[in-house]
Enzyme design. Structure first.
Site, PDB file in Angstrom:
ATOM      1  N   LYS A  22       0.832  -1.207   0.000  1.00 33.96           N
ATOM      2  CA  LYS A  22       0.000   0.000   0.000  1.00 33.96           C
ATOM      3  C   LYS A  22       0.868   1.258   0.000  1.00 33.96           C
ATOM      4  O   LYS A  22       0.634   2.183  -0.784  1.00 33.96           O
ATOM      5  CB  LYS A  22      -0.905   0.003   1.248  1.00 33.96           C
ATOM      6  CG  LYS A  22      -1.563   1.342   1.514  1.00 33.96           C
ATOM      7  CD  LYS A  22      -2.386   1.329   2.771  1.00 33.96           C
ATOM      8  CE  LYS A  22      -1.666   1.724   4.031  1.00 33.96           C
ATOM      9  NZ  LYS A  22      -1.374   3.152   4.191  1.00 33.96           N
ATOM     10  N   ASN A  23       1.879   1.291   0.870  1.00 30.72           N
ATOM     11  CA  ASN A  23       2.669   2.523   1.008  1.00 30.72           C
ATOM     12  C   ASN A  23       3.609   2.768  -0.165  1.00 30.72           C
ATOM     13  O   ASN A  23       4.238   3.823  -0.249  1.00 30.72           O
ATOM     14  CB  ASN A  23       3.460   2.513   2.323  1.00 30.72           C
ATOM     15  CG  ASN A  23       2.548   2.731   3.517  1.00 30.72           C
ATOM     16  OD1 ASN A  23       1.351   2.968   3.354  1.00 30.72           O
ATOM     17  ND2 ASN A  23       3.103   2.639   4.717  1.00 30.72           N
ATOM     18  N   CYS A 116      -4.674   8.182   9.594  1.00 29.50           N
ATOM     19  CA  CYS A 116      -4.773   7.663  10.955  1.00 29.50           C
ATOM     20  C   CYS A 116      -4.445   8.744  11.978  1.00 29.50           C
ATOM     21  O   CYS A 116      -3.562   9.572  11.766  1.00 29.50           O
ATOM     22  CB  CYS A 116      -3.807   6.501  11.133  1.00 29.50           C
ATOM     23  SG  CYS A 116      -4.362   4.995  10.334  1.00 29.50           S
ATOM     24  N   ARG A 121       0.246  15.462  13.024  1.00 29.94           N
ATOM     25  CA  ARG A 121       0.893  15.079  11.754  1.00 29.94           C
ATOM     26  C   ARG A 121       0.978  16.310  10.865  1.00 29.94           C
ATOM     27  O   ARG A 121       0.190  16.485   9.939  1.00 29.94           O
ATOM     28  CB  ARG A 121       0.125  13.944  11.079  1.00 29.94           C
ATOM     29  CG  ARG A 121       0.160  12.658  11.883  1.00 29.94           C
ATOM     30  CD  ARG A 121      -0.508  11.514  11.175  1.00 29.94           C
ATOM     31  NE  ARG A 121       0.363  10.872  10.198  1.00 29.94           N
ATOM     32  CZ  ARG A 121       0.052   9.748   9.555  1.00 29.94           C
ATOM     33  NH1 ARG A 121      -1.101   9.153   9.792  1.00 29.94           N
ATOM     34  NH2 ARG A 121       0.874   9.228   8.672  1.00 29.94           N
ATOM     35  N   ASP A 306       4.946   1.240  12.141  1.00 28.84           N
ATOM     36  CA  ASP A 306       3.713   0.540  11.751  1.00 28.84           C
ATOM     37  C   ASP A 306       3.672  -0.899  12.278  1.00 28.84           C
ATOM     38  O   ASP A 306       2.593  -1.489  12.374  1.00 28.84           O
ATOM     39  CB  ASP A 306       3.576   0.519  10.219  1.00 28.84           C
ATOM     40  CG  ASP A 306       3.252   1.894   9.656  1.00 28.84           C
ATOM     41  OD1 ASP A 306       2.981   2.814  10.444  1.00 28.84           O
ATOM     42  OD2 ASP A 306       3.275   2.053   8.415  1.00 28.84           O
ATOM     43  N   ARG A 398      -8.485  -0.186   4.911  1.00 30.46           N
ATOM     44  CA  ARG A 398      -7.678   0.839   4.237  1.00 30.46           C
ATOM     45  C   ARG A 398      -6.352   0.256   3.779  1.00 30.46           C
ATOM     46  O   ARG A 398      -5.753   0.757   2.832  1.00 30.46           O
ATOM     47  CB  ARG A 398      -7.396   2.011   5.199  1.00 30.46           C
ATOM     48  CG  ARG A 398      -8.579   2.919   5.434  1.00 30.46           C
ATOM     49  CD  ARG A 398      -8.137   4.187   6.163  1.00 30.46           C
ATOM     50  NE  ARG A 398      -6.821   4.568   5.699  1.00 30.46           N
ATOM     51  CZ  ARG A 398      -5.799   4.908   6.479  1.00 30.46           C
ATOM     52  NH1 ARG A 398      -5.965   4.979   7.765  1.00 30.46           N
ATOM     53  NH2 ARG A 398      -4.635   5.227   5.974  1.00 30.46           N
TER      54      ARG A 398
END
Ligand code: UD1
Length: 421
Positions: A22-23, A116, A121, A306, A398
């Protein structure tokens, strides 16, 4: 709302393939608009954040089609440089479109991204990096208007912190800048290397990704690109930790051992047996585990933030006390508070969590506060006695594709009930 109902206690055994990252796919989708061209991305995970990126691309005027794990993007028809707030809020990664829209159009209008809730952030590093390339910003009524009236020009960017997203934004924008750009103190995560590999396919002259200095010297546009997305190291870590939590034994196909090294190192130190081949990692956790070595998260090559909630799930029943220090995000222990409802013994002080292993966890109802916290709660539920219910406002989907099916194929007893709201 998705409700995960888990009957814990089964050791997970079998063989699974890890999904695409995903990232990695998210910044690559953003980068696909840098020049007018057709892009084919292979090994894309079918997850909510990827669908959000597809919606942003369509909103900008691109044609996007999905065929299994392949996404086709035609950016020749791009005709807009603004992304509406509702799309920006769907994920943090929407902000990577700032660099690519600016590079393609010379201007961009976005709002602050969602994602998230892990503490503050900010986006200052992104703006500073693009500012060093000649971009100017104005923020009014929640909209960030960004312009490079005289075009982007190469420059020296020194990131005060090796932010993954800011490095990606800078790499993408610098491809369209006149002259050479050097990004110092760049993030070195494996996804940055994947982005570099994609940008090279797109015609960019770029070197250094994976080290803390990246050089970019522009782009000689191509008409078509095909690219295979790297395997997802956090989804891989999730499955390894699921085996470890439940005393199971699995083969993880397609994982890159170097990407998972901090996690496999910790699992081995806790007593798991691991075999790391070139195309698969096997883990066996048939004997009782003991506490983790000190887990201190940080930018690559330190332990990835993560994976912190996932390894904590393994520590809940491991003999002794494990210490976790979260250095990346200021508020990333939501899962720890929920673990306590399952009977875990955890003491939190500031950025440190001390987990003392208990003999057993007991099923309870818990709430997933964010993506990885949600996955970690599933793991704890799988190792608890009785039934655990994880209430999830869509966080897990997600980042994970068909995680329920994957876990069931390994012997887990769980189902997802959808509640209409
Ligand atoms: C990416 C990953 C996310 C991972 C994180 C850290 C994606 C889509 N997400 O997020 O899963 O947890 O890297 O490995 O790839 N910061 C600032 N100012 C900024 C930007 C960041 O202060 O302008 C701070 C953040 O608040 C945080 C730290 O830097 O404390 C790390 O953030 P960053 O590396 O930017 O993470 P993301 O790119 O958002």
């Amino acid at each position: 709302m998705e409700i995960w109902r888990i009957r814990g206690g089964n050791p997970l055994c079998g063989s699974v393939r890890v999904q695409g990252a995903k990232n990695s796919v998210l910044p690559i989708m953003a980068a696909s608009i840098l020049i007018p061209c057709r892009t084919e991305l292979i090994n894309c995970p079918n997850v909510r954040d990827v669908r959000a990126s597809m919606d942003i691309l369509r909103c900008l005027g691109c044609t996007v089609e999905q065929d299994g794990d392949v996404i086709h993007i035609d950016s020749r028809t791009l005709c807009r440089s603004a992304v509406p707030d509702a799309l920006m809020r769907r994920m943090r990664s929407s902000f990577t479109f700032l660099g690519s829209i600016l590079a393609r159009c010379g201007e961009a209008a976005l709002t602050r991204p969602g994602g998230c809730e892990l503490g503050e952030r900010p986006i200052d590093l992104h703006l500073e990096a693009l500012g060093a390339l000649g971009a100017r910003f104005e923020e009014t009524d929640g909209r960030i208007i960004c312009r490079a009236d005289k075009g982007l020009r190469g420059g020296h960017i020194h990131l005060r912190y090796p932010s993954v997203g800011a490095t990606e934004n800078a790499m993408i924008a610098a491809c369209a800048a006149k002259g050479e750009t050097v990004i110092a103190n760049a993030a070195t995560e494996p996804e940055i290397e994947d982005l570099q590999n994609f940008l090279r396919q797109l015609g960019a002259e770029i070197t250094g990704a994976g080290t803390s200095v990246i050089q970019i010297r522009g782009i000689s546009p191509v008409e078509r690109v095909g690219f295979r997305i790297m395997p997802d190291r956090i989804a891989g870590a999730t499955l390894l930790c699921a085996a470890a939590c439940t005393g199971g034994e699995i083969e993880l196909r397609g994982a890159v051992k170097e990407h998972l090294a901090p996690v496999t190192h910790a699992l081995r130190a806790m007593g798991c047996r691991l075999r790391e081949g070139s195309s698969a990692i096997t883990i066996s956790a048939k004997r009782a585990l003991h506490s983790a070595p000190l887990i201190e998260t940080g930018p690559n090559p330190a332990f990835p933030t993560d994976a912190q909630p996932l390894l904590m799930a393994v520590a809940l029943r491991a003999a002794g006390t494990s210490a976790f220090i979260e250095n990346v995000f200021s508020d990333r222990f939501h899962h720890a508070e929920e673990f306590r409802r399952l009977g875990a013994e955890i003491c939190i002080e500031g950025r440190t969590a001390l987990v003392t292993g208990v003999r057993e966890l007991y099923g309870a109802t818990v709430v997933a506060a964010d993506l990885r916290a949600g996955a970690a709660l599933l793991l704890a539920g799988l190792s608890a006695r009785g039934t655990t219910t994880v209430l999830d406002e869509g966080h897990i989907g997600r980042g994970y594709e068909a995680l329920d099916i994957q876990l069931r194929s390994l012997g887990a007893e769980l189902e997802i009930l959808h509640e209409m709201r």
